[in-house]
Design a protein around this motif. Structure first.
Motif, PDB file in Angstrom:
ATOM      1  N   THR A 273       0.824  -1.007   0.102  1.00 48.18           N
ATOM      2  CA  THR A 273       0.115  -0.044  -0.146  1.00 48.18           C
ATOM      3  C   THR A 273       1.012   1.308  -0.003  1.00 48.18           C
ATOM      4  O   THR A 273       2.199   1.129   0.325  1.00 48.18           O
TER       5      THR A 273
ATOM      6  N   ILE B 192       1.327   5.283   1.016  1.00 47.36           N
ATOM      7  CA  ILE B 192       0.992   6.519   1.906  1.00 47.36           C
ATOM      8  C   ILE B 192       1.779   7.729   1.651  1.00 47.36           C
ATOM      9  O   ILE B 192       2.859   7.503   1.165  1.00 47.36           O
TER      10      ILE B 192
ATOM     11  N   LYS C 138       0.343   7.774   9.206  1.00 48.58           N
ATOM     12  CA  LYS C 138      -0.882   6.906   9.130  1.00 48.58           C
ATOM     13  C   LYS C 138      -0.896   6.139  10.460  1.00 48.58           C
ATOM     14  O   LYS C 138       0.137   5.414  10.894  1.00 48.58           O
TER      15      LYS C 138
ATOM     16  N   ILE D 148      -0.966   2.812  12.875  1.00 44.40           N
ATOM     17  CA  ILE D 148      -0.465   1.386  12.458  1.00 44.40           C
ATOM     18  C   ILE D 148      -1.675   0.473  12.178  1.00 44.40           C
ATOM     19  O   ILE D 148      -1.622  -0.454  11.316  1.00 44.40           O
TER      20      ILE D 148
ATOM     21  N   ASP E  41      -4.530   1.106  10.635  1.00 45.38           N
ATOM     22  CA  ASP E  41      -5.004   1.294   9.406  1.00 45.38           C
ATOM     23  C   ASP E  41      -3.884   0.596   8.466  1.00 45.38           C
ATOM     24  O   ASP E  41      -4.544   0.087   7.453  1.00 45.38           O
ATOM     25  N   VAL E  42      -2.971   0.817   8.571  1.00 49.36           N
ATOM     26  CA  VAL E  42      -1.812   0.064   7.818  1.00 49.36           C
ATOM     27  C   VAL E  42      -1.874  -1.474   7.551  1.00 49.36           C
ATOM     28  O   VAL E  42      -1.919  -1.935   6.735  1.00 49.36           O
TER      29      VAL E  42
ATOM     30  N   GLU F 190      -5.070  -2.178   5.541  1.00 48.77           N
ATOM     31  CA  GLU F 190      -4.971  -1.963   4.125  1.00 48.77           C
ATOM     32  C   GLU F 190      -3.805  -2.912   3.241  1.00 48.77           C
ATOM     33  O   GLU F 190      -4.081  -3.307   2.135  1.00 48.77           O
ATOM     34  N   THR F 191      -3.111  -3.540   4.094  1.00 49.57           N
ATOM     35  CA  THR F 191      -2.071  -4.534   3.889  1.00 49.57           C
ATOM     36  C   THR F 191      -2.498  -5.936   3.844  1.00 49.57           C
ATOM     37  O   THR F 191      -1.549  -6.824   3.653  1.00 49.57           O
TER      38      THR F 191
ATOM     39  N   VAL G 237       2.653   5.504  11.539  1.00 54.64           N
ATOM     40  CA  VAL G 237       3.775   5.301  10.890  1.00 54.64           C
ATOM     41  C   VAL G 237       4.140   6.261  10.043  1.00 54.64           C
ATOM     42  O   VAL G 237       3.275   7.151   9.342  1.00 54.64           O
TER      43      VAL G 237
ATOM     44  N   ILE H  23       4.908  -1.136   2.989  1.00 56.91           N
ATOM     45  CA  ILE H  23       4.612   0.349   2.777  1.00 56.91           C
ATOM     46  C   ILE H  23       5.354   1.059   1.827  1.00 56.91           C
ATOM     47  O   ILE H  23       6.549   0.911   2.098  1.00 56.91           O
TER      48      ILE H  23
ATOM     49  N   TYR I 272       6.326   4.869   0.943  1.00 54.77           N
ATOM     50  CA  TYR I 272       5.942   6.160   1.359  1.00 54.77           C
ATOM     51  C   TYR I 272       6.254   7.074  -0.013  1.00 54.77           C
ATOM     52  O   TYR I 272       7.511   7.251  -0.164  1.00 54.77           O
TER      53      TYR I 272
END
Length: 414
Positions: free
Chosen positions: A341, A343, A347, A349, A351-352, A355-356, A388, A411, A413
Motif C-alpha cells: 500500500t 501512503i 498513518k 498502524i 489502518d496500515v 490496508e495491507t 507510521v 508500505i 511512502y
C-alpha cells in the motif's frame, strides 16, 4: 553426445517429420532454423524458455537461429481449443512484436541470430494471390484433419482462424526460399502448422526439398498441471510483470518430481551437472540443492547476474527478517510480490495493517499489536496508537511490515 541425441535426452523432441534428415542436418551440417513467436501479448512467458533454450543450444553447435516475430499471424491468432481469440489491431500487433523482439534479443546475439517479422511479406499478399498461389495447394479435407481445427469443430471456428495454418505455411516457404532455412521448431501444439509448411514447400519446391520440422512437448508439471503459473497468474519474462524474485521463488519451490524435466529443458547445464544435481536431490532432498541451482540458472538466463543476486538477497532477507542490506531495486522487486500500500502522510498502524491485509479489521490489528506480533523493518511495535511516518522508511521510501514470523507486507511512502 551429438546434438540430435542431446535434444532427445533433454526431452526437446516430440515429433519429427524425417528423423534421418533431421539427424544429418543437426549433427553434420550448419544450417539456419527458425522458431516463431506471435505477439498476442506484450511479453512472452517463462514457458517460452523451452524454445529459447533450444535455440541457444543449436546456436552453440554452430546453427543459425532465425527468430520470427508474427506481426501478421498475431493479427489472426492461432486457434485456441476453447474459443475464438480477440483480434488485435495492427498497431497493437506491431507494438507487441517490437517488445518481444527486444525481449528475445536479450537471449540471442543480434549479430549471430536473424530477426524477421512476417508482416513484412504477409502484408504484401493480396487476397486473390493468397487464394491462387497458396490456398490452391490444400484441400479442405487436409485442413479439417488438423488437431487444432478438429478440437474447434463442435463449437465452431471462423474462416479467419481456419486459415492461420496457411499463413504460417507461407512463413516456412518464404524463409526456405529467401534465407535457406531448412528447419522449423515449435511446441507440439504447433505440429499441424509445421507440417502444413512442409507440405507447401514440397508442392512448390518439389520432392527433393531439404526442409524438416520438429516439435517439442509442451512443458507440464509432473502432476499434469500447467507449467509457469504462480498464485498471481502467469510468470512473464518482463520484469515489470513478474519480478526476478517471483521467478526465483517459483523454481526454488519446484517439486522434486519436476526437477529432471526443468533442468534439462530450461537450462544449458551439461549432462554431467544435471545428473549430479539429480543424484544429490535423491540422496538429500531436504537440502534442495537442485532447486537452488535451477532457480539461479533460470533467473540469470532471463534477467542476468545482478537480478539473480538481488533475488537471492531478497530471499535471504525474508528468511532472516533483516532488510537493511537490500538496495532500492531489491526492495522494489519485493514490492511486486508482497501486498503493498502507498501512503503520503503519517498513518495509524492499525489502518496500515488492514490496508495491507495483515489484519481483517482494526480490532484484529490491535490484538496483533498487543500480542507483540507486529514489526516495522524488524522493529517491534507495541503501541496500538503508533503512527507510521517517513522516519520508519528504508531508502526514504520502503517500510516492511511483518506479522508473526513469516507474513509480510510493504508500505511505499511517497
Amino acid at each position: 553426445m551429438k546434438l540430435y541425441d542431446e535434444l532427445i535426452w533433454r526431452g526437446l523432441i516430440k515429433d519429427v517429420s524425417n528423423e534421418e534428415k533431421a539427424r544429418q542436418l543437426l549433427d553434420n551440417e550448419q544450417v539456419k532454423f527458425y522458431c516463431g513467436f506471435d505477439p498476442t501479448g506484450e511479453s512472452l512467458t517463462v514457458g517460452h524458455l523451452v524454445q529459447v533454450v533450444r535455440m541457444l543450444l543449436l546456436q552453440k553447435y554452430g546453427h543459425t537461429p532465425i527468430v520470427l516475430i508474427g506481426g501478421a499471424t498475431g493479427l489472426i491468432g492461432d486457434p485456441k481449443q476453447t474459443s475464438e481469440r480477440k483480434l488485435l489491431t495492427l498497431e497493437e500487433s506491431l507494438i507487441n512484436a517490437e517488445k518481444i523482439k527486444t525481449q528475445l534479443s536479450q537471449f540471442l546475439d543480434t549479430k549471430q541470430a536473424i530477426f524477421v517479422n512476417n508482416y513484412d511479406w504477409i502484408g504484401k499478399i493480396d487476397m486473390i494471390s493468397f487464394l491462387r498461389d497458396y490456398g490452391k495447394h490444400f484441400s479442405i479435407n487436409y485442413m479439417i484433419a488438423k488437431d487444432t481445427v478438429q478440437k474447434r469443430l463442435e463449437i465452431g471456428i471462423s474462416y479467419t482462424e481456419f486459415s492461420y495454418m496457411l499463413i504460417q505455411a507461407i512463413d516456412f516457404l518464404h524463409l526456405y526460399q529467401n534465407y535457406d532455412c531448412k528447419i522449423q521448431f515449435g511446441g507440439s501444439d504447433q505440429w499441424g502448422n509445421i507440417t502444413t509448411g512442409l507440405e507447401l514447400i514440397r508442392k512448390v519446391e518439389g520432392e527433393t526439398s531439404q526442409a524438416v520440422g520438429l516439435s517439442s512437448p509442451l512443458l507440464l508439471k509432473a502432476d499434469g498441471s500447467k507449467f509457469g503459473k504462480s498464485e498471481s497468474g502467469a510468470l512473464w519474462l518482463d520484469a515489470q510483470l513478474s519480478s526476478p524474485y517471483e521467478i526465483y521463488q517459483y523454481f526454488l519451490n519446484a517439486a522434486d518430481a519436476d526437477l529432471d524435466n526443468y533442468l534439462k529443458s530450461l537450462t544449458l547445464l551439461s549432462k554431467e551437472e544435471i545428473e549430479d544435481l539429480l543424484e544429490k536431490s535423491k540422496k538429500q532432498p531436504e537440502l534442495r540443492e537442485a532447486q537452488t541451482k535451477l532457480a539461479a540458472e533460470v533467473v540469470e538466463l532471463i534477467h542476468g547476474s545482478d537480478a539473480l543476486k538481488e533475488s537471492q538477497k531478497v530471499t535471504k532477507a525474508l528468511f532472516s527478517g533483516d532488510f537493511n542490506d537490500l538496495s532500492t531495486s531489491g526492495l522494489m522487486m519485493l514490492s511486486k510480490t508482497l501486498d503493498t500500500t502507498e501512503i503520503n502522510e503519517p498513518k495509524p498502524i492499525v489502518d496500515v495493517l488492514v490496508e495491507t491485509n495483515l489484519a481483517s479489521s482494526k480490532r484484529e490489528a490491535r490484538t496483533f499489536i498487543q500480542s507483540h506480533a507486529i514489526a516495522l523493518n524488524n522493529q517491534k511495535i507495541n503501541h496500538t496508537d503508533y503512527m507510521v511516518t517517513k522516519d520508519n522508511t528504508l531508502h526514504d521510501q520502503f517500510i516492511i511490515v511483518r506479522r508473526g514470523k513469516k507474513k509480510y507486507a510493504m508500505i511505499i511512502y511517497r
